[in-house]
Design a protein around this motif. Structure first.
Motif, mmCIF file in Angstrom:
data_model
loop_
_atom_site.group_PDB
_atom_site.id
_atom_site.type_symbol
_atom_site.label_atom_id
_atom_site.label_comp_id
_atom_site.label_asym_id
_atom_site.label_seq_id
_atom_site.Cartn_x
_atom_site.Cartn_y
_atom_site.Cartn_z
ATOM 1 N N HIS A 1 -0.346 8.834 7.023
ATOM 2 C CA HIS A 1 0.293 7.695 6.356
ATOM 3 C C HIS A 1 1.016 6.851 7.406
ATOM 4 O O HIS A 1 1.691 7.395 8.276
ATOM 5 N N PRO A 2 0.879 5.523 7.336
ATOM 6 C CA PRO A 2 1.500 4.665 8.349
ATOM 7 C C PRO A 2 3.022 4.830 8.454
ATOM 8 O O PRO A 2 3.588 4.650 9.538
ATOM 9 N N CYS B 1 1.579 -1.266 -2.648
ATOM 10 C CA CYS B 1 2.137 -0.167 -1.860
ATOM 11 C C CYS B 1 3.576 -0.517 -1.486
ATOM 12 O O CYS B 1 3.815 -1.545 -0.853
ATOM 13 N N PHE C 1 5.407 0.338 0.760
ATOM 14 C CA PHE C 1 5.655 0.240 2.201
ATOM 15 C C PHE C 1 5.059 -1.030 2.798
ATOM 16 O O PHE C 1 5.298 -1.346 3.959
ATOM 17 N N HIS C 2 4.327 -1.815 1.995
ATOM 18 C CA HIS C 2 3.536 -2.883 2.616
ATOM 19 C C HIS C 2 4.346 -3.928 3.398
ATOM 20 O O HIS C 2 3.890 -4.393 4.434
ATOM 21 N N CYS D 1 4.618 -2.396 6.802
ATOM 22 C CA CYS D 1 3.488 -1.614 7.326
ATOM 23 C C CYS D 1 2.638 -2.425 8.304
ATOM 24 O O CYS D 1 2.158 -3.511 7.976
ATOM 25 N N ARG E 1 -0.281 -1.770 9.199
ATOM 26 C CA ARG E 1 -1.698 -1.705 8.840
ATOM 27 C C ARG E 1 -2.006 -2.426 7.531
ATOM 28 O O ARG E 1 -3.144 -2.402 7.070
ATOM 29 N N ALA E 2 -0.991 -3.032 6.907
ATOM 30 C CA ALA E 2 -1.186 -3.576 5.568
ATOM 31 C C ALA E 2 -2.245 -4.669 5.522
ATOM 32 O O ALA E 2 -2.334 -5.495 6.434
ATOM 33 N N CYS F 1 -3.189 -4.061 -0.209
ATOM 34 C CA CYS F 1 -1.944 -3.285 -0.275
ATOM 35 C C CYS F 1 -0.862 -4.021 -1.052
ATOM 36 O O CYS F 1 0.058 -3.409 -1.572
ATOM 37 N N PRO G 1 -1.399 2.579 -3.985
ATOM 38 C CA PRO G 1 -2.339 3.621 -3.541
ATOM 39 C C PRO G 1 -2.111 4.932 -4.296
ATOM 40 O O PRO G 1 -0.982 5.285 -4.599
ATOM 41 N N CYS H 1 -1.875 6.394 0.879
ATOM 42 C CA CYS H 1 -2.243 5.178 1.598
ATOM 43 C C CYS H 1 -3.710 4.913 1.331
ATOM 44 O O CYS H 1 -4.517 5.842 1.326
ATOM 45 N N HIS H 2 -4.050 3.650 1.137
ATOM 46 C CA HIS H 2 -5.451 3.302 0.910
ATOM 47 C C HIS H 2 -6.326 3.723 2.082
ATOM 48 O O HIS H 2 -7.517 3.899 1.950
ATOM 49 N N PHE H 3 -5.719 3.821 3.246
ATOM 50 C CA PHE H 3 -6.508 4.087 4.448
ATOM 51 C C PHE H 3 -6.274 5.483 5.018
ATOM 52 O O PHE H 3 -6.477 5.725 6.195
HETATM 53 S S1 SF4 Z 1 -1.523 1.347 1.486
HETATM 54 FE FE1 SF4 Z 1 -1.538 -0.391 2.896
HETATM 55 S S2 SF4 Z 1 0.612 -0.979 3.069
HETATM 56 FE FE2 SF4 Z 1 0.563 1.046 2.151
HETATM 57 S S3 SF4 Z 1 0.795 2.404 3.842
HETATM 58 FE FE3 SF4 Z 1 -1.382 2.175 3.536
HETATM 59 S S4 SF4 Z 1 -1.990 0.492 4.873
HETATM 60 FE FE4 SF4 Z 1 0.229 0.415 4.722
#
Ligand code: SF4
Ligand SMILES: Nc1ncnc2c1ncn2[C@@H]1O[C@H](COP(=O)(O)OP(=O)(O)OP(=O)(O)O)[C@@H](O)[C@H]1O
Ligand SMILES: Nc1ncnc2c1ncn2[C@@H]1O[C@H](COP(=O)(O)OP(=O)(O)OP(=O)(O)O)[C@@H](O)[C@H]1O
Ligand code: SF4
Ligand SMILES: [Mg+2]
Ligand SMILES: [Mg+2]
Lengths: 338, 364
Positions: free
Chosen positions: B268-269, B305, B307-308, B311, B313-314, B318, B323, B336-338
Motif C-alpha cells: 500500500h502506498p 480512496c 489516501f488519494h 498519494c 501513485r494516485a 482513486c 478500493p 489499494c487499487h494497485f
Molecule cells: S487506491 Fe489510489 S490513491 Fe489509494 S493508495 Fe492506491 S494508488 Fe493511492
C-alpha cells in the motif's frame, strides 16, 4: 572547520529543593545541569541526546537566558553572554532563539498566527518598522511552508505539524544566528515529523543558521546533526562528530542508548546486540559519587565510585567520560551494508 | 471461495481455507462520534485478527482510530458520543458486541485485558498500587485479603519491580514512569488474560526503559501463550516484536501483512511512504521523503480512496472509487487499487526506477 559561535564552559544550573510552608528551608539541590562544556560552530548542528530529566531543557533555558546559570560561562561570538546588559542583551535576545517541544501548548490560543509570529517585532521594532510587518509575517509563513492567506487564523485551526511550523516562523522572525530546538518534532507523527525535519535542514542551508538540536530520539538527531553530545544526569558523557558517536561510541551509556533504539528492519531481529540496562536513572538531587553512570554500568570498578572520569579523548579520537572507554561498534546502529 | 493473486505464479489461486477460529477477530467495525462539531466517522470498516501466542501490531498516525478500535473490543467506548454502526468482535468466535453485559464483564480482565496509553491516568492516585492489583484478585477470584496481597506481590515481582514486598505499599506517584507502566502490566495480567491489548505501552518512556518493557511483555507472552495486540506508531518497535502488522489510516485498515513481508515490500502506498519518511539510525541522508499534506479530517473524509490527496501513485480512478480490501498471497491484504502491481513490481527501494514510475503514473 568553521569558528565557534557559542562556547559553553562548565555550565552549572542547580534548582533548590525547598520544604516548609511558611519558612521555606532548602534541603538540597536538583543538579539539573552540572558542568557542561561544548562549542557550537557557525552553520553546524550540534545534537544533544539523553534520557528524560538529564537536563537538556534546562540547558536550553540557560542558553536563551530564561534561567540564570548557577555557574560557568558561555561566550556568544566571543563575548560572555551572561554579562550582557542593555542593548547588548537585546541584541543577544534577537540572535539566539528557541523552538519548543509542544506545538499544542507553546502558542497563545487567543492570538492570531500573524500576531504570534509578529510579536517579536513589537519587542524589537528596529528589525521591522510598523508598516512592513505584515509583509514580513507573510514572507515568514511562506518560508516555513504555510499559506500566507492564513495569517488571521488561530492556532487551534492548525494541525500539530503546522503549529510547529508557526513556532519555527516565530523563532526566525528576528533573523537569529543560533536556534535552539528543544524536541521540535517529538510530538509529531512520523509522516509530519519528516516534513518539519526537512524544513529545518532547508532553513539552515538557506539562512546559515547554527542549531542546538535537542531530542531523545537518536535517529532524528543522527539525521540532522553534524556533531552530537550525549548527556546523563546533568553531564556530557561523550561528544564527537555524528559518525564518531554513532559509529564508534566509547562510553557505556552511549553504547546502551544506541543499542536500545529499535531498528525498523525485521531482518535484523535477533542479529543486533542489545545492551539492556537495569534499574532506573538515579535522582539528580543526590547523584552517585564518582561516575554518575556507575549504578547502571556493567563495567563499573571500584575506581568508578571514587574518581569522577574526565571528559577527555582516550580512544576513538573523541572525548568520553569513562575510565574504561573503549570504542565499540553497536551492531544495527551502523549497518554493515545495504 | 475467494481467490487471491499469487505474485510468484502470476495468476489468481484459491485462498487457503482458515482451519481454526482465531482468538480474536474484529470484522468490519464501524463507529462514529456524534458531537457538536458534526459526525466524525472514526472507524470505517476495521477488520483484523490475532491468534494465541501471536503479536499483532496496529500501526497508524495519531487519530487514525487505533485506540477507539481497542475500546470497542473492550466494551469501554464512550457511548454517547460514540455510536457503533456495525461489525463484530469475535472472541473465540463469540460476538461480544451482541453479548450480555454480564458476559462482557467476565471477558474483560479474564479473557481480554488492556494496558492504557497513559499509565498515570489509568492508575487511581488515592490507592496504593498493591491495593489496586489485590482488589481485582479479591473481587474476581474470591481470594482472601492475605492471599490477594501475596498475589499482588507476586505480580509486581513478575514485572520485575525491585523490592516488590515493600513497593506493594507505594502510591502511583511514588513510581517512575517505567515502574508505573510495569505496575499497569501487572494489573492487566492479574486475571491471566488470553489476550492483552497494549495501547502505546512505551511511547512516553525512554529508549532504555522502553527496551526493558518490551522484553518483559515478550517474555510474559511466550510463557503464557498469550495473544498480544500492540498499538503503536513506532515502526522500530513493530519491526522488533510484531508477527503481523495492521496499518490504519482514517479509520480503515489499509494494509495487513506478515512483518517481514511488509518491510520487504509494502503493498500500500501509505505504508511505503511511512517506511520512506523514517529517519533511521543506520542510514544517514539529506532530505527525508516526507509524505505531503495531512491526514484527513474524520468529519470530511475524501471520496474514493481516503489516501488519494497525499498519494504519489494516485490516478483519476482513486478519486472516485473506494478500493476494496484486496486479499493477497500469504495472508495479506491491501486497500489499494494497485496492490497487486505494487507487489509484482516490488519495493521501490530495491529498484531506482520504480518510484518514478509510480509518480509518472500519478501524473498521467
Ligand atoms: S487506491 Fe489510489 S490513491 Fe489509494 S493508495 Fe492506491 S494508488 Fe493511492
Ligand atoms: N524549575 C525547576 N525547579 C526544580 N527542578 C527543575 C526545574 N526545571 C527542571 N528541574 C529538574 O531538573 C532536571 C532536568 O530537567 P530537564 O527538564 O532539563 O530535563 P530534560 O532532559 O529536558 O528531560 P525531558 O527529556 O523529559 O524533557 C529534572 O530532574 C527536573 O525535574
Ligand atoms: N470520546 C471521544 N469523543 C469524540 N471524539 C473522539 C473520542 N475519542 C476519540 N475520538 C476521535 O476519534 C478519532 C480516533 O481516535 P483514537 O483515539 O482512536 O486515535 P489513535 O489512533 O489512538 O491516535 P493516537 O495515536 O493519537 O492515540 C480521533 O479523531 C478522535 O478525536
Ligand atoms: S567510568 Fe566506570 S562506571 Fe563510569 S561508565 Fe566508565 S566503566 Fe562505567
Ligand atoms: Mg526537556
Ligand atoms: Mg491512541
Amino acid at each position: 572547520m568553521n569558528e565557534p559561535i557559542l562556547q559553553v564552559r562548565d555550565l552549572v544550573k542547580h534548582f533548590p529543593v525547598r520544604v516548609g510552608v511558611l519558612f521555606k528551608r532548602t534541603i538540597g539541590h536538583v543538579k539539573a545541569v552540572d558542568g557542561v562544556s561544548f562549542d557550537l560552530r557557525k552553520g553546524e548542528t550540534l545534537g544533544i541526546v539523553g534520557e528524560s530529566g538529564c537536563g537538556k531543557s534546562t540547558l536550553a533555558q540557560v542558553l536563551i537566558r530564561l534561567e540564570p546559570p548557577t555557574g560557568g560561562t558561555a561566550l556568544f561570538e566571543g563575548r560572555d553572554m551572561f554579562a550582557l546588559r542593555g542593548n547588548d542583551l537585546r541584541r543577544l535576545r534577537r540572535d539566539v532563539q528557541i523552538v519548543l517541544q509542544d506545538p499544542y501548548t507553546s502558542l497563545n490560543p487567543r492570538m492570531t498566527v500573524g500576531d504570534i509570529i509578529g510579536e517579536p517585532f513589537e519587542i524589537h521594532p528596529e528589525v521591522a518598522p510598523k508598516g512592513s510587518r505584515e509583509g514580513k509575517v507573510r514572507d515568514l509563513l511562506d518560508v516555513v511552508g504555510l499559506n500566507p492567506e492564513h495569517i488571521n487564523r488561530y492556532p487551534h485551526q492548525f494541525s500539530g505539524g503546522q503549529r510547529q511550523r508557526i513556532g519555527i516562523a516565530r523563532a526566525l522572525a528576528l533573523r537569529p544566528k543560533v536556534v535552539i530546538c528543544d524536541e521540535p518534532v517529538s510530538a509529531l507523527d512520523v509522516s509530519i515529523q519528516a516534513q518539519v525535519m526537512n524544513l529545518l535542514g532547508e532553513l539552515q542551508r538557506d539562512l546559515g543558521l547554527s542549531y542546538v538540536f535537542i531530542a531523545h530520539d537518536l535517529s532524528v538527531v543522527r539525521h540532522l546533526s553534524d556533531r552530537v553530545a550525549v548527556m546523563y544526569l546533568g553531564k556530557v558523557v561523550e561528544i564527537g562528530t555524528a559518525d564518531e558517536i554513532y559509529g564508534q561510541p566509547s562510553h557505556p551509556y552511549t553504547q546502551a542508548l544506541l543499542s536500545a533504539v529499535p531498528v525498523p528492519d525485521p531482518a535484523l531481529r535477533g542479529r543486533r546486540e542489545v545492551i539492556r540496562l537495569t534499574g532506573d536513572v538515579p535522582s539528580p538531587v543526590d547523584p552517585p559519587s564518582g561516575c554518575r553512570f556507575r549504578t547502571r554500568c556493567w563495567k563499573a570498578q571500584d575506581v568508578c565510585a571514587e574518581e569522577e572520569p574526565e571528559l577527555i579523548t582516550r580512544v576513538a579520537g573523541h572525548p568520553s567520560a569513562c575510565h574504561f572507554a573503549e570504542a565499540h561498534v553497536v551492531v544495527g546502529a551502523e549497518r554493515e551494508n545495504s | 471461495m475467494s481467490t487471491v493473486y499469487d505474485g510468484e505464479r502470476g495468476e489468481f489461486v484459491a485462498e487457503p481455507a482458515a482451519d481454526t477460529v482465531p482468538l480474536l477477530a474484529v470484522k468490519d467495525l464501524r463507529v462514529e462520534f456524534r458531537t457538536n462539531d458534526g459526525v466524525a466517522k472514526v472507524l470505517n470498516g476495521v477488520s483484523y485478527h490475532v491468534d494465541a501466542g501471536e503479536t499483532l501490531a496496529v500501526l497508524g498516525e495519531s487519530g487514525s482510530g487505533k485506540s477507539v478500535t481497542a475500546q470497542t473490543i473492550m466494551g469501554i467506548l464512550d457511548m454517547p458520543p460514540a455510536v457503533v454502526l456495525g461489525g463484530e468482535v469475535l472472541f473465540h468466535g463469540e460476538d461480544l458486541l451482541s453479548a450480555k453485559p454480564a458476559r462482557r464483564m467476565q471477558v474483560r480482565g479474564e479473557g481480554i485485558a488492556m494496558i492504557f496509553q497513559d499509565a498515570l491516568s489509568a492508575l487511581n492516585p488515592v490507592f496504593t498500587v498493591g491495593f489496586q492489583i489485590a482488589e481485582q484478585l479479591r473481587v474476581r477470584r474470591g481470594l482472601s485479603r492475605a492471599e490477594a496481597r501475596k498475589g499482588a506481590i507476586d505480580l509486581l515481582d513478575l514485572v520485575r519491580i525491585p523490592h516488590a514486598k515493600q513497593r506493594v505499599r507505594s502510591y502511583p506517584h511514588e513510581f517512575s514512569g517505567g515502574m508505573r507502566q510495569r505496575a499497569m502490566i501487572a494489573m492487566s495480567l492479574a486475571l491471566d488474560p488470553e489476550l492483552l491489548i497494549a495501547d502505546e505501552p512505551t511511547t512516553a518512556l525512554d529508549v532504555t526503559v522502553q527496551a526493558q518493557i518490551m522484553d518483559l511483555l515478550r517474555d510474559i507472552q511466550r510463557e503464557r501463550d498469550m495473544g498480544l495486540i500492540l498499538i503503536t506508531h513506532d515502526l522500530g518497535v513493530v519491526a522488533e516484536v510484531a508477527d503481523r502488522i495492521a496499518v490504519m489510516y482514517a479509520g480503515r485498515i489499509v494494509e495487513q501483512a506478515d512483518v517481514y513481508a511488509l518491510f520487504r515490500g509494502p503493498a500500500h502506498p501509505y505504508t511505503e511512504a511511512l517506511l520512506q519518511s523514517l529517519p533511521r539510525l543506520d542510514l544517514k541522508g539529506q532530505d527525508l521523503k516526507a509524505i505531503k499534506g495531512l491526514p484527513p479530517s474524520l468529519t470530511r473524509i475524501p471520496p474514493g480512496c481516503p489516501f488519494h490527496p497525499r498519494c504519489p501513485r494516485a490516478v483519476d480512478r482513486c478519486h472516485q472509487e473506494v478500493p476494496d480490501f484486496h486479499p493477497l498471497p500469504g495472508d495479506r491484504h491491501s486497500a489499494c487499487h494497485f496492490a497487486h502491481e505494487m507487489l509484482v513490481s516490488g519495493y521501490p527501494g530495491s529498484n531506482p526506477d520504480k518510484h518514478s514510475r509510480g509518480l509518472s503514473r500519478g501524473d498521467a
